[in-house]
Design a protein around this motif. Structure first.
Motif, mmCIF file in Angstrom:
data_model
loop_
_atom_site.group_PDB
_atom_site.id
_atom_site.type_symbol
_atom_site.label_atom_id
_atom_site.label_comp_id
_atom_site.label_asym_id
_atom_site.label_seq_id
_atom_site.Cartn_x
_atom_site.Cartn_y
_atom_site.Cartn_z
ATOM 1 N N VAL A 10 -3.996 4.546 0.894
ATOM 2 C CA VAL A 10 -3.931 3.092 0.761
ATOM 3 C C VAL A 10 -4.623 2.683 -0.535
ATOM 4 C CG1 VAL A 10 -4.467 0.864 1.800
ATOM 5 C CG2 VAL A 10 -3.987 2.850 3.273
ATOM 6 N N GLN A 11 -3.889 2.013 -1.393
ATOM 7 C CA GLN A 11 -4.446 1.486 -2.638
ATOM 8 C C GLN A 11 -4.560 -0.023 -2.504
ATOM 9 O OE1 GLN A 11 -1.200 3.519 -4.944
ATOM 10 N NE2 GLN A 11 -2.882 3.977 -6.349
ATOM 11 N N LYS A 12 -5.763 -0.524 -2.648
ATOM 12 C CA LYS A 12 -6.007 -1.962 -2.490
ATOM 13 C C LYS A 12 -5.962 -2.657 -3.852
ATOM 14 C CE LYS A 12 -8.013 -3.446 0.941
ATOM 15 N NZ LYS A 12 -7.628 -4.153 2.177
ATOM 16 N N ASN A 13 -5.411 -3.865 -3.846
ATOM 17 C CA ASN A 13 -5.417 -4.738 -5.022
ATOM 18 C C ASN A 13 -4.802 -4.074 -6.252
ATOM 19 O OD1 ASN A 13 -6.721 -6.936 -3.678
ATOM 20 N ND2 ASN A 13 -8.650 -5.813 -3.843
ATOM 21 N N SER A 26 -1.349 -6.486 -4.863
ATOM 22 C CA SER A 26 -0.709 -5.928 -3.675
ATOM 23 C C SER A 26 -1.560 -4.817 -3.088
ATOM 24 C CB SER A 26 0.670 -5.347 -4.022
ATOM 25 O OG SER A 26 1.504 -6.304 -4.633
ATOM 26 N N ASN A 27 -1.388 -4.590 -1.806
ATOM 27 C CA ASN A 27 -1.842 -3.363 -1.176
ATOM 28 C C ASN A 27 -0.643 -2.417 -1.101
ATOM 29 O OD1 ASN A 27 -4.364 -4.452 -0.820
ATOM 30 N ND2 ASN A 27 -4.071 -4.943 1.344
ATOM 31 N N TYR A 29 0.744 1.205 0.354
ATOM 32 C CA TYR A 29 0.585 2.283 1.326
ATOM 33 C C TYR A 29 1.602 3.367 0.969
ATOM 34 C CZ TYR A 29 -1.598 -1.511 4.027
ATOM 35 O OH TYR A 29 -2.386 -2.555 4.435
ATOM 36 N N LYS A 48 -2.659 -10.509 2.284
ATOM 37 C CA LYS A 48 -2.206 -9.132 2.445
ATOM 38 C C LYS A 48 -3.191 -8.289 3.245
ATOM 39 C CE LYS A 48 -4.092 -7.952 -2.116
ATOM 40 N NZ LYS A 48 -5.362 -7.463 -1.596
ATOM 41 N N ASP A 49 -4.446 -8.731 3.350
ATOM 42 C CA ASP A 49 -5.449 -7.990 4.110
ATOM 43 C C ASP A 49 -5.543 -8.457 5.559
ATOM 44 O OD1 ASP A 49 -6.307 -6.451 1.842
ATOM 45 O OD2 ASP A 49 -7.302 -8.258 1.107
#
Length: 583
Positions: A10-13, A26-27, A29, A48-49
């Motif tokens: 998972v890559q956040k922001n 974006s997040n 996955y 998005k969170d």
């Protein structure tokens, strides 16, 4: 064998730069191994969170099926830059994001979109710009024309939806963004917004005239006031509406709707538009899934009825859940695995009353036919010729008929879905036309509309029609409803047709013909039940009150009582048209 262990990254922001230089976040996955993979994209204003999008499709589950999933905050919301103006930037931002997502590391260049409501609309706004990487999409419980259930319905404003959506869902993030560097000011402003939200959640806050005086703490949602000041013929809606642009969409579509969803009419219009496009091009036809659901509620208990667990989104006809259907659809349209949908008919609709799913090749179902029921004297609804003197009632905007369930998107205290209308039917301003008890089951599956001949003492007024299933025990369960604003009658000349034109007042005392679109339903009226049509002039606070003065409720608070007459004779054959199918 035990299930295979899969690792998800998972890559956040993750930033994406739009054509004007604004950065949206974006997040992402992604499966930790293998690839490349198709991308599933959703764009939403709700954070998005905050996992609201998992109602339809859980990103981790999709990753496990071989997809990269991208969840993006739209412009001006939560992590993303820019200013938020509802829908105004979603065309360009949607196009740019699709093409950005197609080029992500590990992506194979194929993109599908998913999501419901606002983030169903962002799909359409992206799709009509023809992003080359967008191959398929699943717009759920959403709309294309703002004049058909989003901002207005039949010329009346969707007060209950617009105001509660803005204050409870949109305003909090705007407030936090505005004062994120000034916590003391935020502490002073927040209680005012919380008080407004609490008032709405308790069932109050709507009874304000003119509408431009509805509370807007700290001026967080000016678009609400602006919307109520725009008429049916305002050019602003044309910028946002998708009508006339469906021919630009090359993506294959799966449409998801609910019989008690506020956007049902638009879901069915979009399916019809894409079916026409596919037939013209000779490409894959759209698919349609309609349950007994309300907006965002895919359970089995809707209002006062339970339709059985097989009706729910978690166990669709005991053949998997909504996420499973999404993944089957994307497997077929993004991965070329057509066998994934081989056992699913193109159209699946849940028929209430008999409480079972039916499958068809298209919508409306092949062999469906229209049957006309006439309003007649003595409050009867009959297949025979209409007769009798006109019925009359007085509509007072200061004492409107309260909203009882139905296809609404309002605070939960209003309880959307199948609700007993008996309390309202005791009012003198609600007319009821009822059939004899049915000798056999009678299945309505398709469009429903009312032809109403009426006169009013006012220069403008409203007429509301509601289809009701009367049970042997006396419960009067609302099935479908609609409204027409007299001055907007020329903008809604036929069911399913929206042709914006300048408002046209009526002449007091003159009889006019109105077409009221109740959209559609899927319901079997069981033997022993009766079919009923209610006619009245309000459903508040779902729709704004017509003041009966010819003045706009956005700018005036002056009201008058309207004396209404409903005609049903050979020269004025008021009627209810139902689309029926066999057994």
């Amino acid at each position: 064998m035990p299930p295979q262990t899969r690792e998800v990254v998972v890559q956040k922001n993750v930033p994406a730069t739009m054509r004007d230089g604004t950065t949206l976040f974006s997040n992402v996955y992604r499966p930790a191994e293998g690839g490349p993979y198709p991308v599933l994209l959703t764009r939403l204003p709700y954070g998005k969170d905050i996992p609201s999008y998992t109602t339809f499709l859980d990103p981790v589950r999709a990753d496990g099926s071989g997809y990269i999933v991208v969840v993006q905050d739209v412009r001006g919301r939560f992590a993303s830059g820019g200013e938020f103006e509802p829908f105004a930037s979603e065309y360009e931002d949607g196009h740019d994001t699709v093409e950005w997502a197609a080029r992500l590391p590990g992506a194979d260049g194929r993109v599908g979109m998913f999501g419901l409501s606002y983030y169903g609309k962002t799909q359409w706004q992206a799709a009509v710009t023809k992003p080359p990487s967008l191959l398929s999409m699943v717009p759920g419980i959403t709309w294309g024309n703002h004049l058909n259930g989003a901002q207005m319905r039949g010329g009346a404003y969707e007060l209950g939806t617009i105001y509660s959506w803005a204050v409870t869902t949109i305003a909090p993030d705007i407030l936090f963004r505005r004062y994120r560097d000034d916590p003391q000011q935020l502490g002073r402003k927040l209680p005012e917004l919380v008080a407004a939200i609490d008032t709405l959640q308790a069932g109050g806050g709507y009874d304000v005239l003119p509408l431009t005086k509805l509370p807007d703490p700290d001026g967080l949602t000016p678009f609400v006031r602006e919307g109520f000041e725009r008429g049916v013929d305002d050019g602003w809606w044309e910028q946002l509406n998708i009508d006339g642009r469906y021919g630009n969409v090359s993506a294959v579509t799966l449409h998801i709707g609910g019989w008690y969803d506020i956007f049902l009419g638009e879901t069915l219009r979009q399916y019809a538009a894409m079916k026409e496009v596919a037939e013209r091009r000779g490409t894959a036809p759209p698919r349609l899934l309609v349950g007994p659901w309300t907006h965002g509620n895919f359970g089995s208990t809707l209002g006062e009825l339970d339709f059985g667990i097989g009706s729910s989104g978690i166990l669709l006809n005991y053949r998997g859940d909504l996420a499973d259907y999404h993944l089957r659809f994307f497997d077929a349209t993004l991965k070329g695995r057509e066998e994934a949908l081989a056992d699913r008919p193109p159209v699946e609709v849940f028929v209430m009353g008999e409480n079972r799913w039916r499958g068809y090749e298209e919508w409306p179902p092949p062999g469906a036919r229209e049957e006309v029921w006439h309003l007649s004297g003595g409050g009867s609804l009959t297949r025979e010729a209409p007769s009798g003197e006109p019925d009359a009632y007085d509509y007072d905007p200061k004492d409107p008929v309260p909203t009882l369930g139905g296809s609404i998107l309002m605070p939960q205290i209003y309880r959307a879905g199948a609700r007993d209308q008996s309390p309202n039917e005791e009012r003198p301003d609600v007319l009821c036309y009822t059939s004899r008890p049915l000798e056999h089951d009678y299945t309505v599956l398709g469009p429903v509309w009312v032809r109403l001949f009426a006169a009013s003492s006012a220069p403008d007024t409203d007429f509301v029609a509601r289809l009701v299933d009367v049970h042997p025990d006396g419960r009067a369960i609302g099935i479908a409803d609609g409204i027409i604003r007299a001055s907007a009658r020329e903008s809604y000349p036929e069911p399913g047709v929206i042709s914006p034109t300048a408002p046209s007042p009526i002449k007091p005392g003159e009889v006019y013909e109105y077409r009221i679109d109740l959209w559609a339903t899927g319901n079997t009226f069981r033997a022993g039940h009766r079919i009923r049509l209610e006619v009245t002039s309000s459903s508040f606070p779902r729709w704004d009150r017509n003041l009966n003065t010819g003045e706009s409720g956005a700018r005036s608070s002056r009201t008058e009582v309207a004396h209404q007459r409903i005609f049903h004779d050979p020269d004025h054959p008021s009627s209810l048209t139902l689309t029926t199918v066999e057994g």
